[in-house]
Scaffold this motif. Structure first.
Motif, PDB file in Angstrom:
ATOM      1  N   GLY A  19      20.384  33.776  39.062  1.00  0.00           N
ATOM      2  CA  GLY A  19      19.383  34.058  38.046  1.00  0.00           C
ATOM      3  C   GLY A  19      19.483  35.458  37.489  1.00  0.00           C
ATOM      4  N   ILE A  20      19.557  36.441  38.378  1.00  0.00           N
ATOM      5  CA  ILE A  20      19.564  37.841  37.932  1.00  0.00           C
ATOM      6  C   ILE A  20      20.830  38.175  37.143  1.00  0.00           C
ATOM      7  CG2 ILE A  20      19.607  40.242  38.712  1.00  0.00           C
ATOM      8  CD1 ILE A  20      17.828  39.369  41.068  1.00  0.00           C
ATOM      9  N   ILE A  21      21.991  37.760  37.657  1.00  0.00           N
ATOM     10  CA  ILE A  21      23.240  38.036  36.948  1.00  0.00           C
ATOM     11  C   ILE A  21      23.283  37.268  35.630  1.00  0.00           C
ATOM     12  CG2 ILE A  21      25.753  37.843  37.031  1.00  0.00           C
ATOM     13  CD1 ILE A  21      24.634  40.032  38.820  1.00  0.00           C
ATOM     14  N   GLY A  22      22.779  36.032  35.661  1.00  0.00           N
ATOM     15  CA  GLY A  22      22.722  35.274  34.416  1.00  0.00           C
ATOM     16  C   GLY A  22      21.858  35.954  33.375  1.00  0.00           C
ATOM     17  N   TYR A  23      20.757  36.538  33.826  1.00  0.00           N
ATOM     18  CA  TYR A  23      19.871  37.251  32.919  1.00  0.00           C
ATOM     19  C   TYR A  23      20.564  38.476  32.328  1.00  0.00           C
ATOM     20  CZ  TYR A  23      15.986  40.250  31.418  1.00  0.00           C
ATOM     21  OH  TYR A  23      15.153  41.071  30.704  1.00  0.00           O
ATOM     22  N   ARG A  24      21.278  39.238  33.171  1.00  0.00           N
ATOM     23  CA  ARG A  24      21.979  40.413  32.643  1.00  0.00           C
ATOM     24  C   ARG A  24      23.071  39.985  31.662  1.00  0.00           C
ATOM     25  NH1 ARG A  24      22.147  45.762  33.376  1.00  0.00           N
ATOM     26  NH2 ARG A  24      24.052  46.799  32.668  1.00  0.00           N
ATOM     27  N   ALA A  25      23.792  38.910  31.987  1.00  0.00           N
ATOM     28  CA  ALA A  25      24.817  38.414  31.065  1.00  0.00           C
ATOM     29  C   ALA A  25      24.191  37.980  29.740  1.00  0.00           C
ATOM     30  CB  ALA A  25      25.564  37.251  31.712  1.00  0.00           C
ATOM     31  N   PHE A  26      23.049  37.336  29.808  1.00  0.00           N
ATOM     32  CA  PHE A  26      22.329  36.917  28.607  1.00  0.00           C
ATOM     33  C   PHE A  26      21.958  38.124  27.756  1.00  0.00           C
ATOM     34  CE2 PHE A  26      18.164  35.796  26.634  1.00  0.00           C
ATOM     35  CZ  PHE A  26      18.588  34.760  25.818  1.00  0.00           C
ATOM     36  N   GLU A  27      21.495  39.187  28.401  1.00  0.00           N
ATOM     37  CA  GLU A  27      21.157  40.414  27.668  1.00  0.00           C
ATOM     38  C   GLU A  27      22.402  41.043  27.062  1.00  0.00           C
ATOM     39  OE1 GLU A  27      17.759  42.042  27.442  1.00  0.00           O
ATOM     40  OE2 GLU A  27      17.604  39.855  27.575  1.00  0.00           O
ATOM     41  N   ARG A  28      23.511  41.067  27.807  1.00  0.00           N
ATOM     42  CA  ARG A  28      24.754  41.670  27.324  1.00  0.00           C
ATOM     43  C   ARG A  28      25.365  40.867  26.172  1.00  0.00           C
ATOM     44  NH1 ARG A  28      26.798  46.478  28.250  1.00  0.00           N
ATOM     45  NH2 ARG A  28      28.901  45.757  28.776  1.00  0.00           N
ATOM     46  N   ALA A  29      25.051  39.579  26.103  1.00  0.00           N
ATOM     47  CA  ALA A  29      25.644  38.731  25.074  1.00  0.00           C
ATOM     48  C   ALA A  29      24.992  38.911  23.702  1.00  0.00           C
ATOM     49  CB  ALA A  29      25.561  37.261  25.500  1.00  0.00           C
ATOM     50  N   ASN A  30      23.883  39.646  23.642  1.00  0.00           N
ATOM     51  CA  ASN A  30      23.245  39.972  22.349  1.00  0.00           C
ATOM     52  C   ASN A  30      22.945  38.724  21.521  1.00  0.00           C
ATOM     53  OD1 ASN A  30      23.395  42.825  22.772  1.00  0.00           O
ATOM     54  ND2 ASN A  30      25.554  42.764  22.174  1.00  0.00           N
ATOM     55  N   VAL A  31      22.292  37.763  22.126  1.00  0.00           N
ATOM     56  CA  VAL A  31      21.979  36.522  21.417  1.00  0.00           C
ATOM     57  C   VAL A  31      20.850  36.783  20.416  1.00  0.00           C
ATOM     58  CG1 VAL A  31      21.479  34.073  21.676  1.00  0.00           C
ATOM     59  CG2 VAL A  31      22.476  35.344  23.594  1.00  0.00           C
ATOM     60  N   PRO A  32      21.063  36.509  19.139  1.00  0.00           N
ATOM     61  CA  PRO A  32      19.987  36.740  18.166  1.00  0.00           C
ATOM     62  C   PRO A  32      18.875  35.709  18.308  1.00  0.00           C
ATOM     63  CG  PRO A  32      21.853  35.694  17.086  1.00  0.00           C
ATOM     64  CD  PRO A  32      22.292  36.016  18.494  1.00  0.00           C
ATOM     65  N   ALA A  33      17.695  36.044  17.860  1.00  0.00           N
ATOM     66  CA  ALA A  33      16.559  35.120  17.897  1.00  0.00           C
ATOM     67  C   ALA A  33      16.921  33.844  17.143  1.00  0.00           C
ATOM     68  CB  ALA A  33      15.335  35.769  17.277  1.00  0.00           C
ATOM     69  N   GLY A  34      16.714  32.699  17.796  1.00  0.00           N
ATOM     70  CA  GLY A  34      17.022  31.430  17.154  1.00  0.00           C
ATOM     71  C   GLY A  34      18.498  31.156  17.000  1.00  0.00           C
ATOM     72  N   GLY A  35      19.340  31.917  17.695  1.00  0.00           N
ATOM     73  CA  GLY A  35      20.785  31.786  17.544  1.00  0.00           C
ATOM     74  C   GLY A  35      21.388  30.667  18.365  1.00  0.00           C
ATOM     75  N   ARG A  36      22.718  30.635  18.358  1.00  0.00           N
ATOM     76  CA  ARG A  36      23.481  29.628  19.081  1.00  0.00           C
ATOM     77  C   ARG A  36      24.287  30.308  20.175  1.00  0.00           C
ATOM     78  NH1 ARG A  36      25.378  26.606  13.498  1.00  0.00           N
ATOM     79  NH2 ARG A  36      23.637  25.092  13.378  1.00  0.00           N
ATOM     80  N   LEU A  37      24.129  29.809  21.403  1.00  0.00           N
ATOM     81  CA  LEU A  37      24.757  30.403  22.576  1.00  0.00           C
ATOM     82  C   LEU A  37      25.678  29.395  23.238  1.00  0.00           C
ATOM     83  CD1 LEU A  37      24.972  32.582  24.865  1.00  0.00           C
ATOM     84  CD2 LEU A  37      22.964  31.486  25.894  1.00  0.00           C
ATOM     85  N   GLY A  38      26.910  29.806  23.519  1.00  0.00           N
ATOM     86  CA  GLY A  38      27.847  28.976  24.264  1.00  0.00           C
ATOM     87  C   GLY A  38      27.907  29.417  25.714  1.00  0.00           C
TER      88      GLY A  38
END
Length: 358
Positions: free
Chosen positions: A176-195
């Protein structure tokens, strides 16, 4: 597997009786998890004694992380001979070492991957303790949670939200924690598309965070069961690890430790998109084409461990959004079987060892 169990702290009126020996796994000789003889041995070890600033924890549950596989198989260099793996640990404090005051006996706490940082280097002073060159890690530099007891510096443990029972909480402490940091590092825009490339313990928690915030998630992974699982959670698509998603992505995260996926993941990004590599280990990245993979201001970044702030933020968010891992329970004596399941790469959620009741 969702749970609505409320777990209260159990305050102890007196210190419990602590044995001198405990059951634990250790890495005898790093090598393939399915090798004969096995790189792991189920054995008896002395119960550790908490040092200054540490507490002793009676382990209730320990998640089985892909990093444990890297430690066991030798993808990561040996830092501690005959180390006991495991760093997604939930348990109760049964003894306080000298100069400890944060937790009371009976408190239920979580022990993560990041065990200690120096606090004085340039990275620690800048709030980037995940980059501390002197950092130590649970289940790599120090014995971890594939055991009945473990110690932890009190400043590097977490309080577990009461919403989560102990088995459910365990994967939150690294996946969970590492996934959260990766999510933050990936700079996903609001309403964007994430792979999401790979869909094991960490990715399926990241997917829940993303979808709860209105982000469209596309999963690319080798496992057919994992693809079906992703769709059941609400992913917009699920395809093979080397396929292109049906739409261009704003951001992507690679959880699979496979460098060959990087060119395909970069190719799948929109201009200005970001690809984050979440693993501590990966096979080599092949040669990239500037025009096909990097041009149009695409970004490639890695993720190294986490800060304690990341952990506190994620646990608060998981509590608020009711983020729950899908878990597969194993007894302590079958930790090697759990690691083999992780190695197969078609896992639906996360494996967790139940070590005691609580």
């Amino acid at each position: 597997m969702k749970s609505t169990t409320t777990v209260n702290q159990t305050k102890l009126t007196k210190a419990p009786e602590i044995p001198t020996q405990m059951k634990a796994w250790e890495v005898v000789q790093p090598g393939p998890i399915d090798a004969t003889p096995s790189p792991l041995k189920f054995t008896t070890k002395p119960v550790p004694k908490p040092k200054r600033g540490e507490v002793l924890v009676h382990v209730i549950a320990c998640g089985v992380c892909h990093t444990d596989l890297h430690v066991t198989e030798g993808d990561l260099p040996v830092h501690h001979e005959h180390v006991t793996p495991g760093h997604e640990i939930v348990g109760r404090v049964v003894k306080n070492g000298p100069d400890t005051s944060r937790f009371q006996l009976g408190d239920r706490i979580g022990i993560p991957w990041l065990r200690w940082t120096c606090g004085v280097c340039e990275y620690c002073r800048a709030g980037k303790e995940n980059l501390c060159p002197n950092s130590l890690y649970t289940g790599w530099d120090h014995d971890g949670g594939y055991a009945e007891y473990v110690t932890v510096p009190e400043g590097f443990a977490y309080r577990i939200p009461e919403r989560f029972d102990s088995l459910t909480a365990a994967p939150l402490l690294c996946a969970g924690i590492i996934g959260y940091r990766a999510f933050e590092r990936a700079n996903v825009p609001a309403g964007g598309r994430l792979g999401l490339y790979g869909f094991g313990g960490s990715a399926h928690l990241t997917a829940q965070i993303a979808m709860a915030q209105g982000i469209e998630v596309h999963v690319l992974t080798r496992g057919k069961d994992a693809r079906r699982f992703a769709l059941s959670l609400g992913a917009a698509s699920a395809n093979g690890a080397y396929d292109l998603p049906p739409v261009k992505l704003d951001s992507a995260i690679i959880y699979a430790p496979v460098g060959d996926i990087v060119p395909k993941a970069l190719e799948a990004l929109k201009p200005g998109g970001t690809l984050a590599m979440a693993g501590i280990h990966s096979t080599d990245i092949p040669q990239l084409s500037y025009s096909d993979h990097i041009f149009h201001e695409k970004n490639l970044t890695s993720v190294e461990s986490n800060t304690r702030r990341d952990g506190e933020e994620f646990l608060t968010l998981a509590d608020r959004l009711d983020i729950h891992p899908e878990i597969h329970e194993y007894p302590l004596e079958k930790a090697d079987e759990a690691l083999k399941y992780v190695a197969a790469g078609d896992i639906q959620g996360a494996c967790v060892l139940r070590i005691s009741e609580g």
